[in-house]
Motif scaffolding. Structure first.
Motif, PDB file in Angstrom:
ATOM      1  N   MET A 238      51.925  22.656 -57.533  1.00  0.00           N
ATOM      2  CA  MET A 238      51.853  23.805 -58.669  1.00  0.00           C
ATOM      3  C   MET A 238      50.752  24.537 -58.592  1.00  0.00           C
ATOM      4  N   THR A 239      50.229  24.799 -59.758  1.00  0.00           N
ATOM      5  CA  THR A 239      48.952  25.667 -59.699  1.00  0.00           C
ATOM      6  C   THR A 239      48.259  25.646 -61.133  1.00  0.00           C
ATOM      7  N   ILE A 240      46.947  26.353 -61.083  1.00  0.00           N
ATOM      8  CA  ILE A 240      46.252  26.734 -62.371  1.00  0.00           C
ATOM      9  C   ILE A 240      46.602  27.906 -63.075  1.00  0.00           C
ATOM     10  N   VAL A 241      47.058  28.044 -64.060  1.00  0.00           N
ATOM     11  CA  VAL A 241      47.081  29.422 -64.714  1.00  0.00           C
ATOM     12  C   VAL A 241      46.169  29.801 -65.607  1.00  0.00           C
ATOM     13  N   HIS A 242      45.607  31.101 -65.436  1.00  0.00           N
ATOM     14  CA  HIS A 242      44.780  31.701 -66.435  1.00  0.00           C
ATOM     15  C   HIS A 242      45.542  32.786 -67.155  1.00  0.00           C
ATOM     16  N   LEU A 243      45.818  32.617 -68.456  1.00  0.00           N
ATOM     17  CA  LEU A 243      46.447  33.533 -69.443  1.00  0.00           C
ATOM     18  C   LEU A 243      45.233  34.393 -70.091  1.00  0.00           C
ATOM     19  N   ARG A 244      45.281  35.510 -70.241  1.00  0.00           N
ATOM     20  CA  ARG A 244      44.331  36.418 -71.142  1.00  0.00           C
ATOM     21  C   ARG A 244      45.272  37.168 -71.857  1.00  0.00           C
TER      22      ARG A 244
ATOM     23  N   PRO B 278      39.720  26.435 -59.660  1.00  0.00           N
ATOM     24  CA  PRO B 278      39.640  24.768 -59.544  1.00  0.00           C
ATOM     25  C   PRO B 278      38.119  24.403 -59.897  1.00  0.00           C
ATOM     26  N   THR B 279      37.116  25.212 -59.501  1.00  0.00           N
ATOM     27  CA  THR B 279      35.722  24.897 -60.088  1.00  0.00           C
ATOM     28  C   THR B 279      35.878  24.691 -61.470  1.00  0.00           C
ATOM     29  N   LEU B 280      36.310  25.715 -62.581  1.00  0.00           N
ATOM     30  CA  LEU B 280      36.469  25.921 -63.565  1.00  0.00           C
ATOM     31  C   LEU B 280      36.764  24.337 -64.337  1.00  0.00           C
ATOM     32  N   VAL B 281      37.931  23.997 -63.635  1.00  0.00           N
ATOM     33  CA  VAL B 281      38.729  22.623 -63.939  1.00  0.00           C
ATOM     34  C   VAL B 281      37.728  21.438 -63.790  1.00  0.00           C
ATOM     35  N   ALA B 282      37.207  21.614 -62.588  1.00  0.00           N
ATOM     36  CA  ALA B 282      36.305  20.469 -62.187  1.00  0.00           C
ATOM     37  C   ALA B 282      35.395  20.264 -63.075  1.00  0.00           C
ATOM     38  N   ALA B 283      34.874  21.283 -63.224  1.00  0.00           N
ATOM     39  CA  ALA B 283      33.526  21.216 -64.128  1.00  0.00           C
ATOM     40  C   ALA B 283      33.636  20.556 -65.652  1.00  0.00           C
ATOM     41  N   GLY B 284      34.979  20.727 -65.901  1.00  0.00           N
ATOM     42  CA  GLY B 284      35.261  20.105 -67.226  1.00  0.00           C
ATOM     43  C   GLY B 284      35.762  18.756 -67.152  1.00  0.00           C
TER      44      GLY B 284
ATOM     45  N   ASP C 189      39.529  31.305 -56.707  1.00  0.00           N
ATOM     46  CA  ASP C 189      38.681  30.402 -56.141  1.00  0.00           C
ATOM     47  C   ASP C 189      37.653  29.693 -57.331  1.00  0.00           C
ATOM     48  N   ASP C 190      37.620  30.652 -58.476  1.00  0.00           N
ATOM     49  CA  ASP C 190      36.799  29.975 -59.594  1.00  0.00           C
ATOM     50  C   ASP C 190      37.667  28.948 -60.432  1.00  0.00           C
TER      51      ASP C 190
END
Length: 710
Positions: free
Chosen positions: A1-7, A41-47, A38-39
């Motif tokens: 699946m994926t990481i979803v960013h909604l704005r 997965p890093t955002l998720v890992a940072a949390g 690319d940001d």
């Protein structure tokens, strides 16, 4: 699946939907801007928190539905069982559907299954154009035996910077009382077990940074949109997580899902703001005004006859009252309780929805025609969900009430609750309401009341609040489908049924049975946290309030009612000619300001003097505004100080003057502040420095009109 960013608007929502379990919210809050792929997965890992001693061997991940199988030990997102089995779940992500076109809302639909528990979960997430998050779960029983659902809640995480909670409580005639405190460890749970939303319902449960106010601080809030038993909660765990959530409050055995059957939670509305409580309101008001069913016509100035005549219905007296109403500018005339068979007091008649021929020998049409002859709309009070034991309906059908077998619930206002889940009772009520509207030419509005809690509300031997709530929604929907132009007010002993689900099928709410202007200032301020002014009925009562016995000047009463769906609840036939002339001036002022009041942005002032309350409405294009400054008590200081006028364009110049056409407030001043009778200044000055206020007497209001000078 994926990481979803909604704005949308000023809000970002980041969902980690990479599986294999349910998606988790990696961020709900301020807009993060256009992040690179690319940001994410890093955002998720940072949390992701670290693993510490005396804990699970892997980090606990809080999903959209918290599960014990993922290490969550707080409030469960789902509670239920199938004859003692399937009591814990481990859902696995099957399908992720993302619809994120530039226009409109962004939507994510999650489908997950737990084969061992034989359950399918669908999660619907919407981020609307205002930045509002709408969250709903649907649960399907895929097993061969019934599944008893005890709780299914929508939950969202809140960051650790939120350290204070604000919610609302109240009672009859004192709805929407704020309570605020530090956010402690554990759960702050607000349960409503009234069978209706409740006088004590928290319209919003707010978590925020320390010291947040109307115009400052970062805040997160949720609203559980349901008109029956419900729960809204905030939980802060020693393990570091903080959550806000809500759902329906279910009684044991109330929802038994047979094989293939599904249950959907109420919508959870979630909103974030970096601009304090006004930012929450701005998003909510904008969302509500964009609904297809939001009232589009000018909200008619309304006169309700209840406090004028109570049960003493007389055609000639009511005609005279209508004459006076037309003279002062009223646009809608509402006949309240007392018109139907046997309804000479509140102990009899409910359920017998036929015009009382003894009181109205010629029927209601003569009064309707008289009202409409003045160019006013005609409205009628009803309470379709209730029945008096002293009624023909109850005597004929004593089994048509919500009850446990063998006994009736305690009476409340001498009435019981009609069982709308009973097909015959439902058909009777719908038929009588439909007939009333068809048989009378000109009933444009129903004041729909609901004057008691649902206690021991059983249907066919099982808890019945859920089914009753659904049936009430269906009744309203079907009646409006048959009568498309009909408007309906949600009244429930005043403000006991105020929520965003009842407002999907009604046109305004009655905020409180209390018309005392001082009490109403607070009730309307906090009701306005959720609802825009045009959805909140606000009436000018008599000089002496019948619920508090306080006495107020007409100016204070009218200035309070001005900032809502304006109306009158007063025997103006007994008022002096001077008072009626002043009331007409206030009605005219409201009509002049109505396009601004019912479309602009609501602003509230964090004034340092607790005796000074100030609020206003600013036009969307920042071209004009109106502010009210109320002195609710005496102050410690001799003068209240300057008032900053929020919401204006700092770069434009504005003229400020007291409202024209109505009497000004009573003041203690020997001389006026230097800027009176008016001044022109840049918005930056008005917003940062403000204007020195006159020393108002207690329970007086100063109205200021502001217009751009360019």
């Amino acid at each position: 699946m994926t990481i979803v960013h909604l704005r949308r608007a000023a809000t970002s929502l980041v969902l980690d939907a990479r599986g294999p379990g349910l998606p988790r919210v990696a961020h709900w809050g301020a807009d993060l801007g256009p992040l690179a792929t690319d940001d994410l997965p890093t955002l998720v890992a940072a949390g992701v928190p670290p693993v510490v001693a005396s804990s699970f061997d892997a980090p606990t991940v809080l999903s959209l539905l918290p599960e014990a199988s993922a290490g969550w030990s707080g409030r469960p997102g789902l509670a239920g069982h199938r004859a003692g089995t399937a009591w814990s779940t481990a859902f696995r992500l099957d399908v992720l559907d993302v619809a994120d076109e530039p226009a409109g809302s962004a939507r994510v639909t999650v489908t997950a299954t737990d084969p061992d528990a034989a359950l399918t979960l669908t999660i619907e997430v919407e981020l609307d154009p205002t930045g509002l998050v709408l969250l709903r779960h649907r649960l399907r029983n895929d097993g061969d035996a019934p599944y008893e659902l005890r709780e299914l809640a929508a939950v969202l995480p809140v960051p650790a910077v939120a350290t204070e909670l604000l919610d609302l409580t109240g009672r009859w005639c004192r709805e929407r009382s704020p309570q605020r405190h530090p956010w402690p460890m554990g759960a702050w749970v607000r349960e409503g077990r009234h069978g209706r939303t409740g006088h004590d319902a928290t319209l919003l449960l707010v978590a925020g940074t320390s010291g947040f106010g109307f115009r400052h601080g970062e805040v997160w809030a949720v609203h559980t949109a349901w008109s029956g038993d419900h729960v809204t909660f905030a939980e802060r765990r020693p393990t570091g997580e903080s959550t806000l959530g809500g759902g329906e409050l279910l009684a044991p055995g109330e929802v038994l899902l047979g094989p293939g059957e599904s249950y959907a939670t109420p919508l959870l509305y979630a909103v974030h703001s970096t601009a304090g409580l006004d930012g929450l309101s701005d998003a909510l008001h904008t969302h509500l005004r964009a609904r297809p069913g939001h009232p589009r016509s000018a909200r008619p100035v309304t006169l309700n006859v209840w406090e004028a005549v109570y049960f003493d219905h007389d055609l000639n007296r009511l005609r005279a009252l209508a004459d006076h109403a037309a003279e002062v500018g009223v646009e809608r005339f509402v006949l309240d309780d007392g018109w139907f068979t046997g309804r000479w007091h509140d102990r009899a008649g409910l359920g017998d929805w036929y015009v009382d021929e003894k009181v109205w020998p010629g029927g209601l049409q003569p009064l309707i025609d008289h009202v409409r002859g003045h160019g006013m709309q005609f409205g009628l009070w009803v309470e379709p969900e209730m029945v008096n034991p002293d009624s023909d309906l109850f005597r004929a059908h004593p089994n048509w009430v919500l009850a446990v077998p063998g006994r009736l619930p305690p009476t409340w206002r001498y009435q019981q609750v009609l069982d709308l889940v009973n097909a015959d009772a439902y058909a009777y009520v719908l038929g009588r309401l439909d007939a009333l509207l068809r048989e009378h030419d000109g009933i444009a509005y129903l004041k729909w009341d609901h004057n008691r809690d649902l206690t021991e509300a059983g249907h066919a031997g099982r808890p019945g609040v859920h089914a009753q709530t659904v049936a009430a929604y269906r009744l309203l929907d079907e009646l409006r489908a048959r009568h498309p132009g009909l408007e309906i007010e949600s009244c429930s002993s005043g403000g006991a049924r105020v929520d965003l689900e009842i407002l999907r099928r009604t046109d305004r709410v009655w905020a409180s049975d209390c018309n005392d202007a001082l009490e109403r200032l607070a009730i309307q301020r906090w009701t306005g946290l959720l609802l825009p002014p045009e959805l909140v009925g606000s009436h000018v009562g008599p000089d002496r309030s019948h619920t508090t016995h306080r006495v107020h000047d007409l100016g204070f009463r009218a200035a309070t009612a001005l900032f809502g769906h304006f109306g009158v609840e007063w025997d103006i036939g007994s008022a002096s000619a001077v008072d009626r002339a002043e009331l007409a001036a206030w009605v005219a002022l409201h009509k002049r300001l109505r396009p601004l009041l019912h479309a602009g942005r609501v602003v509230r002032v964090d004034h340092p003097d607790p005796a000074v309350w100030a609020h206003g409405v600013v036009a969307g294009d920042l071209s004009r505004a109106v502010y009210a400054v109320a002195r609710i008590a005496t102050s410690v200081t001799q003068t209240p100080g300057a008032l900053r006028l929020p919401g204006l364009d700092p770069a434009r110049r504005y003229g400020v003057r007291p409202a024209a056409g109505v009497p000004g407030p009573a003041v203690l001043d020997l001389t006026e502040p230097g800027w009176l009778p008016g001044v022109t200044l840049p918005g930056a000055v008005l917003g940062s420095i403000g204007l020195q206020l006159p020393a108002l007497h207690p329970e007086q209001t100063l109205l200021l009109e502001v217009d751009a000078a360019d």
